[in-house]
Design an enzyme around this catalytic site. Structure first.
Site, mmCIF file in Angstrom:
data_model
loop_
_atom_site.group_PDB
_atom_site.id
_atom_site.type_symbol
_atom_site.label_atom_id
_atom_site.label_comp_id
_atom_site.label_asym_id
_atom_site.label_seq_id
_atom_site.Cartn_x
_atom_site.Cartn_y
_atom_site.Cartn_z
ATOM 1 N N ASP A 43 0.850 -1.207 0.000
ATOM 2 C CA ASP A 43 0.000 0.000 0.000
ATOM 3 C C ASP A 43 0.881 1.250 0.000
ATOM 4 O OD1 ASP A 43 0.891 -0.076 2.606
ATOM 5 O OD2 ASP A 43 -1.060 0.288 3.518
ATOM 6 N N SER A 44 2.198 1.044 0.052
ATOM 7 C CA SER A 44 3.125 2.167 -0.138
ATOM 8 C C SER A 44 2.876 2.823 -1.491
ATOM 9 C CB SER A 44 4.576 1.682 -0.040
ATOM 10 O OG SER A 44 4.800 0.565 -0.876
ATOM 11 N N ASP A 82 -1.148 -6.244 -0.070
ATOM 12 C CA ASP A 82 -1.110 -5.517 1.194
ATOM 13 C C ASP A 82 -2.499 -4.947 1.491
ATOM 14 O OD1 ASP A 82 0.225 -4.553 3.359
ATOM 15 O OD2 ASP A 82 1.297 -2.959 2.285
ATOM 16 N N GLU A 177 9.654 -4.056 10.228
ATOM 17 C CA GLU A 177 10.041 -2.767 9.640
ATOM 18 C C GLU A 177 10.708 -1.858 10.667
ATOM 19 O OE1 GLU A 177 7.133 -0.871 7.143
ATOM 20 O OE2 GLU A 177 8.329 0.963 6.978
HETATM 21 O O1 KIV Z 1 3.579 -1.126 1.686
HETATM 22 C C1 KIV Z 1 4.737 -1.544 1.615
HETATM 23 O O2 KIV Z 1 5.468 -1.304 0.659
HETATM 24 C C2 KIV Z 1 5.226 -2.332 2.735
HETATM 25 C C3 KIV Z 1 6.686 -2.629 2.755
HETATM 26 C C4 KIV Z 1 7.397 -1.449 3.257
HETATM 27 C C5 KIV Z 1 7.004 -3.838 3.545
HETATM 28 O O3 KIV Z 1 4.482 -2.684 3.595
#
Ligand code: KIV
Length: 259
Positions: A43-44, A82, A177
């Site tokens: 979700d980044s 995610d 993280e």
């Molecule tokens: O959303 C994302 O990219 C993540 C990674 C940082 C593990 O959760």
């Protein structure tokens, strides 16, 4: 090319490092698939692709579009979806959303942020045959800041308990993280499933980075990110040269024209 399964990922613990990256688009997924065990549609993407300030505004349907593109471009890697903020507030909502996600995207698993608080939800999903990856330490969906975690005893204890809780709940792997090295090392030693570090030291069973950060496309630097390319510079130079060519009428040249 043999498909990577969850069983294979778990077997790698204490044997072979697990290679993970985020991907949000077809072209990147195709390349990452050659080298990665796990591709996370993180979700980044809200911050990386859409310029949002946090991941909290990411919508499930946006994620589904990207995850479909990634999954369809992937032959070998395990693709993890995610789950966005507020899509797993209770076990029933989590199951309903996860089932729809898997049906529409064909992703292999989902990821949830949180420790003890979400352990029951993880266990519910796993019992319903939905594989879950956990995520502890810094939790972007609920954190007030992006600072290092596990610096004091209370934080260390809490994050350690989180790891045990979600491992016992049946998560097949745990993203850790941004925590201090000693804590990541201790967790990795104590849980039976692989740990995947992002800013959590070499002692994790695998590593993950946000693709735009490691390619040098993001406009900031983080201590725990190694930049394997400087795409910002490369793209800047390419667009600058294109603009020059257009202005000088060098593009399109005879090679680029249909006659
Ligand atoms: O959303 C994302 O990219 C993540 C990674 C940082 C593990 O959760």
């Amino acid at each position: 090319m043999q498909k990577i399964t969850i069983k294979k990922i778990i077997k790698k613990k204490n044997k072979l490092p697990i290679v993970c990256l985020t991907a949000y688009t077809k072209n990147i997924a195709k390349i990452a698939d050659k080298y990665c065990d796990i591709i996370l549609v993180g979700d980044s993407l809200g911050m990386v692709l859409y310029g949002m300030k946090t991941t909290r505004n990411v919508k499930i349907n946006t994620m589904i579009l990207h995850a479909k593109a990634v999954k369809e471009s992937t032959k070998k890697s395990l693709v993890v979806f995610d789950m966005p903020y507020k899509t797993y507030t209770n076990k029933h909502a989590a199951y309903k959303n996860a089932k729809r996600i898997i049906r529409l995207t064909k992703c292999d698993a989902v990821k949830l942020e949180g420790g003890e608080k979400v352990a029951k939800i993880i266990s519910y999903l796993v019992n319903k045959k939905i594989p879950v990856m956990g995520h502890i330490g810094l939790l972007p969906q609920s954190s007030a800041n992006f600072k290092l975690r596990g610096k004091n005893i209370a934080q260390k204890k809490k994050i350690f308990k989180d790891a045990i809780a979600i491992s016992n709940a049946g998560a097949f792997a745990i993203v850790i993280e941004c925590v201090v090295e000693s804590l990541a090392r201790q967790i990795t030693k104590c849980v039976s499933v692989p740990t995947i570090g992002i800013g959590a030291s070499k002692y994790c069973d695998g590593q993950i980075l946000v693709i735009d950060d490691m390619l040098g496309l993001s406009d900031f630097s983080l201590k725990f990110v190694k930049k394997y390319s400087n795409l910002r510079k490369i793209i800047d130079r390419s667009i600058k040269n294109y603009a020059k060519d257009v202005k000088a009428r060098r593009f399109p040249s005879t090679k680029n024209v249909h006659k």
